[in-house]
Design a protein around this motif. Structure first.
Motif, short mmCIF file in Angstrom:
data_model
loop_
_atom_site.label_atom_id
_atom_site.label_comp_id
_atom_site.label_asym_id
_atom_site.label_seq_id
_atom_site.Cartn_x
_atom_site.Cartn_y
_atom_site.Cartn_z
N SER A 169 -10.73 -9.16 -2.40
CA SER A 169 -10.29 -9.76 -3.66
C SER A 169 -11.27 -10.81 -4.16
N SER A 170 -11.90 -11.53 -3.24
CA SER A 170 -12.80 -12.62 -3.64
C SER A 170 -14.23 -12.15 -3.88
N ALA A 171 -14.53 -10.88 -3.55
CA ALA A 171 -15.89 -10.36 -3.70
C ALA A 171 -16.13 -9.89 -5.13
N SER A 172 -17.32 -10.16 -5.64
CA SER A 172 -17.70 -9.63 -6.94
C SER A 172 -18.06 -8.16 -6.79
N SER A 173 -18.21 -7.46 -7.90
CA SER A 173 -18.56 -6.04 -7.84
C SER A 173 -19.90 -5.83 -7.16
N ARG A 174 -20.80 -6.79 -7.29
CA ARG A 174 -22.11 -6.67 -6.64
C ARG A 174 -22.01 -6.93 -5.14
N GLU A 175 -21.08 -7.81 -4.75
CA GLU A 175 -20.92 -8.15 -3.34
C GLU A 175 -20.07 -7.12 -2.58
N ALA A 183 0.83 -1.21 0.00
CA ALA A 183 0.00 0.00 0.00
C ALA A 183 0.87 1.26 0.00
N LEU A 184 1.97 1.23 0.74
CA LEU A 184 2.85 2.40 0.81
C LEU A 184 3.62 2.63 -0.48
N THR A 185 3.82 1.59 -1.25
CA THR A 185 4.58 1.70 -2.50
C THR A 185 3.69 1.58 -3.74
N ASP A 186 2.37 1.70 -3.55
CA ASP A 186 1.39 1.67 -4.64
C ASP A 186 1.42 0.34 -5.38
N GLY A 187 1.68 -0.75 -4.64
CA GLY A 187 1.70 -2.05 -5.28
C GLY A 187 0.57 -2.96 -4.87
N LEU A 188 -0.40 -2.43 -4.10
CA LEU A 188 -1.53 -3.25 -3.67
C LEU A 188 -2.41 -3.58 -4.86
N PRO A 189 -2.64 -4.86 -5.14
CA PRO A 189 -3.35 -5.25 -6.37
C PRO A 189 -4.86 -5.11 -6.25
N LEU A 190 -5.35 -3.94 -5.80
CA LEU A 190 -6.78 -3.70 -5.67
C LEU A 190 -7.12 -2.39 -6.36
N ARG A 191 -8.04 -2.44 -7.29
CA ARG A 191 -8.50 -1.23 -7.96
C ARG A 191 -10.02 -1.25 -7.91
N LEU A 192 -10.58 -0.44 -7.02
CA LEU A 192 -12.00 -0.55 -6.71
C LEU A 192 -12.71 0.79 -6.89
N PRO A 193 -14.02 0.76 -7.20
CA PRO A 193 -14.80 2.01 -7.29
C PRO A 193 -15.16 2.49 -5.89
N ILE A 194 -14.16 2.85 -5.12
CA ILE A 194 -14.35 3.08 -3.69
C ILE A 194 -15.23 4.29 -3.40
N ARG A 195 -15.04 5.41 -4.10
CA ARG A 195 -15.81 6.62 -3.77
C ARG A 195 -17.29 6.44 -4.10
N LYS A 196 -17.57 5.82 -5.24
CA LYS A 196 -18.97 5.57 -5.60
C LYS A 196 -19.63 4.63 -4.61
N THR A 197 -18.91 3.59 -4.20
CA THR A 197 -19.46 2.62 -3.25
C THR A 197 -19.72 3.27 -1.90
N LEU A 198 -18.81 4.12 -1.44
CA LEU A 198 -18.98 4.78 -0.15
C LEU A 198 -20.22 5.67 -0.15
N ILE A 258 -5.03 -6.97 7.90
CA ILE A 258 -4.93 -6.51 6.51
C ILE A 258 -5.05 -7.70 5.56
N GLY A 259 -4.49 -8.85 5.97
CA GLY A 259 -4.61 -10.04 5.14
C GLY A 259 -6.06 -10.45 4.95
N ASP A 260 -6.86 -10.33 6.04
CA ASP A 260 -8.30 -10.63 5.94
C ASP A 260 -8.98 -9.70 4.95
N VAL A 261 -8.64 -8.41 5.05
CA VAL A 261 -9.25 -7.40 4.18
C VAL A 261 -8.95 -7.71 2.72
N VAL A 262 -7.69 -7.96 2.41
CA VAL A 262 -7.29 -8.22 1.03
C VAL A 262 -7.99 -9.49 0.51
#
Length: 524
Positions: A108-114, A42-57, A100-104
């Motif tokens: 990662s396993s959740a669909s866009s709907r979930e 996360a600190l080096t911008d290598g976290l493999p998550l790209r999510l529509p976070i602002r829209k979801t929030l 953090i491992g739980d979060v990732v």
């Protein structure tokens, strides 16, 4: 998640570099795998998550908070993660806080709907600090004053290594970096890039200062033009060619023509990525059309032809030549080029000179020749990772300045979220019409920021969401590197690398520059 939340909270309120390093070192030594690895990603911008976070929030917060209240709160606070972490109902589910491992794993396993339901459940298991850390983690924008280089330095110092050793193996490991931590703790072998085309740490230069000249002799220095492109590293192995930015980002997808041109070569080369037409270097704005793209069209390849101007070699085929002197590497580079003759490439010429006075005259002509300046390199310097003192110097052409009028202001982020610190400025198109030519975020002191903020609040004439329009009454002297055409600005031009040089409280806005004067500075 709680140790990571505590780390972020303390980093936000810590300004000293060494203090930040100590916080990071303690965290990486004390937190187990895989959490420390995900935090490092996360600190080096290598976290493999790209999510529509602002829209979801916005969606999941609506049942709990009036949308207008949320928008006003977000505007005032200046940070989405902080706003949501404070507004989210503190129900505190019975389940323990996630790691953090739980979060990732869950995200990662959740669909866009979930994903919205997953995010709700995670927020319910955390306190305010934890929610803030979770949202920063998922957004990929931590903004805690830690660069990727600083994070790697902390890893190195945590385990008694040099940061260059970390950078050597960085592209041979992937998040959560279990094999790298095993090596650092003596539990495993050093990760080996093997036959992969991987990134190697680059050597950087220091801006030359007045006192530096006393320690330099013309006979010991080689000079090259400083080309107005971006620094890149070309790493080629049989069947594998990669193009990296100087920060180690893989930009091969945006430059398939370069990759193809080096497909038959082998080695690691240092150079400048340019757009070249009829053997002339095009303005930097042309190169920007191809940067930050995952792929490019055939028309873009034709309209913005890429080219690499080579000026150093790190690996000659498989041989590491970084310990050789600059002059020895230069001979190897020229021989390598003659051996492979890659299209879309050439070797940057050395600039001949006998005395520094002669070189200064060439430097003064750099701007009219469309060149960024000069590079001065000790002939005996090895290729050293990082920014070692006394080896390479960059002698950039002097900055240009223009008197511009403040037009709009917006609050900053982080520590500046309560102050109007982001400024859009313009020049006179006609005696009655201002048009914007750029934005500046730096160049002023904290004391000046307070005075600017008061002036903006007092002279606001209209609001557009978080942006305030001000009456044309304040002149900012803007320093910048060049003027380039821009379709994003109503003026049709933009200043490159603008920063506030002085605040001209004494100068009437009517005496600021005209658009015609700015257009005259565009290189022909």
């Amino acid at each position: 998640m709680q140790p990571f939340a505590e780390l972020l909270d303390r980093l936000v309120y810590t300004t000293a570099r060494n203090a930040k390093l100590k916080l990071l070192e303690d965290y990486f030594r004390e937190v187990p795998d895989p959490d420390r690895g995900w935090a490092l990603a996360a600190l080096t911008d290598g976290l493999p998550l790209r999510l529509p976070i602002r829209k979801t929030l916005a969606t999941i917060l609506e049942p709990h908070v009036d949308p207008l209240l949320y928008r006003l709160s977000r505007d005032y606070v200046g940070d989405t993660a902080e706003t949501v972490s404070l507004l989210w109902p503190d129900v505190r589910a019975n389940a323990p806080p996630p790691s953090i491992g739980d979060v990732v794993a869950e995200v990662s396993s959740a669909s866009s709907r979930e994903f919205p339901r997953v995010l709700e459940r995670l927020l319910d298991r955390l306190d305010v600090k934890g929610r803030f850390a979770l949202l920063k983690l998922l957004s990929g924008a931590l903004r805690v004053g830690v660069s990727a280089r600083l994070a790697k330095t902390a890893i190195a110092q945590s385990f008694g290594r040099a940061v260059e050793e970390i950078e050597e193996v960085w592209h041979a490991v992937t998040p959560p970096y279990g094999d790298m931590f095993a090596w650092l703790e003596g539990r495993g072998e050093r990760p080996d890039p093997g036959r992969k085309a991987t990134f190697r740490p680059v050597m950087l230069a220091h801006p030359i200062e007045e006192g530096d000249w006393q320690g330099l002799a013309p006979a010991d220095i080689a000079a090259e033009w400083k080309w107005d492109g971006i620094r890149v590293q070309l790493s080629a192995r049989p069947g594998d060619v990669r193009l990296f930015s100087r920060a180690g980002d893989d930009i091969s997808g945006a430059f398939p023509d370069i990759v193809q041109a080096f497909a038959h070569t082998e080695g690691v080369l240092d150079g400048e990525l340019l757009v070249l037409r009829d053997r002339a270097v095009a303005p930097f704005n042309d190169l920007q059309q191809r940067l930050n793209r995952k792929s490019v069209t055939g028309k873009m390849l034709q309209d913005y032809p890429a080219h690499i101007r080579l000026y150093d070699i790190l690996f000659d085929a498989q041989e590491d030549v970084r310990e050789l002197s600059f002059l020895e590497r230069r001979v190897r580079l020229e021989a390598w080029y003659e051996r492979f003759l890659p299209s879309l490439a050439d070797v940057s010429a050395l600039v001949p000179f006998a005395a520094f006075s002669e070189l200064e005259e060439k430097w003064r002509q750099a701007r009219e020749n469309g060149i960024e300046g000069l590079m001065l390199k000790r002939k005996d310097s090895p290729y050293l990772a990082g920014r070692p003192k006394g080896h390479w110097y960059k002698w950039k052409r002097a900055a240009l300045t223009l008197d511009c009028v403040l037009m709009y202001a917006q609050r900053g982020s982080g520590k500046r979220s309560s102050y109007y610190s982001d400024y859009t400025f313009g020049v006179w198109k006609t005696p009655d019409e201002l048009v914007p030519v750029g934005k500046a975020y730096s160049g002023f002191t904290d004391e000046e920021l307070l005075r600017l903020d008061r002036w903006i609040r007092t002279n606001t004439v209209e609001r557009f969401g978080p942006v305030r329009q001000v009456a044309p009454g304040l002149v900012l002297e803007i320093a910048f590197d060049a003027v380039q055409p821009s379709s994003r600005h109503k003026s049709g031009v933009a200043l490159r690398f603008p920063r506030v040089h002085r605040i001209r409280w004494d100068k009437p806005a009517r005496e600021a520059e005209t658009l015609a004067a700015v257009q005259a500075l565009i290189p022909s």
